[in-house]
Write a protein that holds these residues in place. Structure first.
Motif, mmCIF file in Angstrom:
data_model
loop_
_atom_site.group_PDB
_atom_site.id
_atom_site.type_symbol
_atom_site.label_atom_id
_atom_site.label_comp_id
_atom_site.label_asym_id
_atom_site.label_seq_id
_atom_site.Cartn_x
_atom_site.Cartn_y
_atom_site.Cartn_z
ATOM 1 N N TYR A 143 31.976 10.401 39.206
ATOM 2 C CA TYR A 143 32.100 11.242 40.390
ATOM 3 C C TYR A 143 32.797 12.559 40.033
ATOM 4 O O TYR A 143 32.351 13.643 40.433
ATOM 5 N N THR A 144 33.871 12.498 39.249
ATOM 6 C CA THR A 144 34.584 13.724 38.838
ATOM 7 C C THR A 144 33.687 14.600 37.971
ATOM 8 O O THR A 144 33.645 15.828 38.120
ATOM 9 N N LEU A 188 31.254 16.423 40.052
ATOM 10 C CA LEU A 188 31.864 17.583 40.718
ATOM 11 C C LEU A 188 31.988 18.778 39.760
ATOM 12 O O LEU A 188 31.799 19.923 40.149
ATOM 13 N N GLU A 205 28.204 12.711 43.755
ATOM 14 C CA GLU A 205 28.755 13.733 44.646
ATOM 15 C C GLU A 205 28.067 13.735 46.007
ATOM 16 O O GLU A 205 28.736 13.883 47.050
ATOM 17 N N ALA A 222 38.528 17.922 45.547
ATOM 18 C CA ALA A 222 37.128 17.903 45.133
ATOM 19 C C ALA A 222 36.563 19.320 45.090
ATOM 20 O O ALA A 222 35.843 19.695 44.153
ATOM 21 N N ASN A 223 36.878 20.105 46.141
ATOM 22 C CA ASN A 223 36.374 21.492 46.151
ATOM 23 C C ASN A 223 36.952 22.308 44.983
ATOM 24 O O ASN A 223 36.263 23.154 44.409
ATOM 25 N N VAL A 267 34.998 21.466 41.940
ATOM 26 C CA VAL A 267 33.672 22.113 41.977
ATOM 27 C C VAL A 267 33.807 23.582 41.570
ATOM 28 O O VAL A 267 33.027 24.108 40.766
#
Length: 539
Positions: A487-488, A491, A501, A514-515, A518
């Motif tokens: 997941y990381t 991102l 994601e 998370a943002n 990104v």
């Protein structure tokens, strides 16, 4: 001329001439016989110049089987010795004679002329042709020696000559042609300007041990001088005033070894556009107070400045702008006082010494193939940053290319990274910000492993955060398996999809994390791409 009117010493000379015999009027006392004491000499040592003229232009025929000549020692010559436009076919040899008036030999055609140890209030030989040697060894000439346009088929010997015409031309030899050697050594001294512009020397030009004094202008003005062999201005050569060799050509080598030049706050040696077929030596004790300039010069061999001392604190001490040379040995005995200008020079091998690097350099446009010693990039960057013009891209590119040619790719990348950082200092705030980001993240593309470190750090951070706080599923009907690592990574990657994601949606502070990941991935991707493009464009 009426022979009956001749004085006893003149009669002796008249009778000796047809057989070329010598006439010695000296007393045997060296101090009294010095031509500087001529005013004390009596009438038994006086020869009228008109008697010499009559003999030289043919008043007396030579004896059969003999070579006629005027050979005279220890005489005082009174009256004008005027041989202008004359054709003289016999030798003239005067030793330790004193002239009351300057001889005039302009546009004459002479046999060999020897005026040795004489004292003259000037000598005018403009346009004279001497079929043989012009021998002035040990003479004292005041008021100027004029040899402009003269042609000497043998040797011009001015060893030990003293010329004195302060503020004027001590030697006027514009367009002089000498088919053999020119000797201005063994104590040659000139007070006034020595002029040799456009002169041609078929052998060697020797100023060894000479002393030139004209502090208000040129001590030696020899622009467009053409010497077929070597030029020696060494062995204790000293000049007060400019040495001007602009546009000169030397077929052998040019030596200023141990010379002392002084023209403070002005040009001590002007060798702009000089052409030398072998080497130039301004070394081994060479000293110059004032600028030394070889701008535009072409040296087929080595320009040697080993153990030199160069001083022109308020200006350019050494100007090698546009120089072309196979090798430059720039290892002075001490740090140069003043700017060393190497702009647009083309040198195959540049030898220098970090201990004596000048504080101020000009390096833009300098081209070289090899450096000795090459040193590491950090030391050479200190060299580049002494450029008085500030940041210029070309010196960095040239140094990096040299390192790559030596197989030192890491040093080459270090130089290019320093180039980008130094360039950043000259840019506006927006470009500085972008530059800082590129530097921190990927070292402008020259530190690619730095991007991997950032990626690994962010990946570890995200993995830890989301391992302890799983983000909720967007669609309750889906039951995907959550992997914090994937997941990381999803991102961080600005392109591609790992299927994590778009399924999970963190909330609150975790949404901000998370943002941030990104955004960091996006910026990191752009900087990696920009840096890689820059690095590849250099290959």
């Amino acid at each position: 001329m009426n022979v009956e009117e001749l004085s006893p010493p003149e009669r002796r000379l008249w009778k000796a001439f047809p057989r070329g015999e010598s006439v010695d009027l000296s007393s045997g006392d060296p101090g009294y016989d010095d031509p500087g004491q001529a005013e004390r000499w009596g009438g038994d040592r006086v020869i009228r110049a008109e008697v010499l003229v009559a003999l030289l232009v043919g008043a007396v025929d030579p004896e059969p089987g003999q070579v006629a000549a005027v050979r005279l020692t220890g005489a005082r010559i009174v009256g004008p010795l005027n041989l202008g436009h004359a054709e003289v076919t016999v030798p003239l040899a005067l030793t330790r004679c004193a002239f009351d008036e300057a001889p005039h030999l302009y546009w004459a055609s002479m046999n060999s002329v020897h005026l040795m140890g004489c004292r003259l209030p000037g000598l005018v030989a403009s346009g004279t042709r001497v079929d043989g040697h012009l021998w002035l060894e040990g003479s004292r000439i005041s008021g100027g020696l004029w040899l402009d346009g003269a042609h000497i088929t043998g040797i011009l010997n001015m060893s030990g000559v003293h010329l004195a015409n302060p503020g004027g031309d001590a030697l006027l030899a514009d367009r002089l042609t000498v088919d053999a050697n020119v000797y201005c050594d063994q104590g040659f001294a000139a007070n006034g300007e020595v002029r040799l512009p456009g002169a041609r020397v078929g052998g060697q030009l020797i100023f060894r041990t000479a002393r030139l004094h004209n502090p208000s202008g040129a001590a030696l003005y020899a622009s467009r001088l053409d010497v077929a062999a070597n030029v020696f201005c060494d062995g204790g050569f000293a000049a007060r005033g400019e040495i001007r060799l602009r546009g000169a050509r030397v077929g052998g080598y040019l030596s200023f070894v141990g010379a002392e030049l002084s023209h403070p706050e002005r040009t001590a040696l002007n060798a702009d556009d000089l052409q030398v077929e072998t080497d130039v030596y301004c070394s081994d004790g060479f000293s110059a107070t004032g600028a030394v300039s070889f701008a535009g010069a072409r040296v087929s061999g080595q320009l040697n400045l080993r153990d030199a001392r160069l001083r022109n604190e308020n200006g350019t001490a050494l100007n090698l702008e546009r120089l072309q040379a196979e090798e430059v040995l720039l290892r002075p005995s001490e740090q140069v006082e003043g700017v060393v200008d190497l702009a647009y020079a083309r040198i195959n091998l540049l030898r220098d010494d970090p201990a004596t690097w000048p504080a101020r350099l000009q390096l833009d446009g300098l081209q070289y193939e090899n450096l000795d010693p090459p040193l590491d990039a950090r030391q050479r960057l200190e060299w580049l940053r002494r450029d008085t013009d500030g940041y210029q891209p070309q010196p960095y590119e040239r140094l990096a290319q040299t390192y790559r040619a030596l197989g030192l790719d890491a040093d080459g990348r270090t130089v290019l990274l320093a180039k980008a950082r130094d360039r950043r200092r000259t840019q506006g705030v927006p470009r500085k910000i972008i530059g800082w980001l590129q530097d921190i993240l990927v070292g402008y593309g020259y530190r690619p492993f730095r991007a991997m470190s950032w990626l690994a750090g962010l990946l570890a951070f995200g993995t830890i955060v989301f391992s302890t706080n799983h983000p909720p599923i967007l669609n309750e009907d889906d039951h995907p398996h959550f992997n914090a690592f994937l997941y990381t990574l999803d991102l961080l990657l600005p392109v591609g999809d790992l299927g994590q994601e778009r399924v999970f949606a963190p909330k609150g502070i975790y949404q901000w994390i998370a943002n941030l990941l990104v955004a960091a991935g996006f910026v990191l991707g752009l900087t990696v791409a920009a840096g890689a493009t820059r690095a590849l464009s250099r290959e």
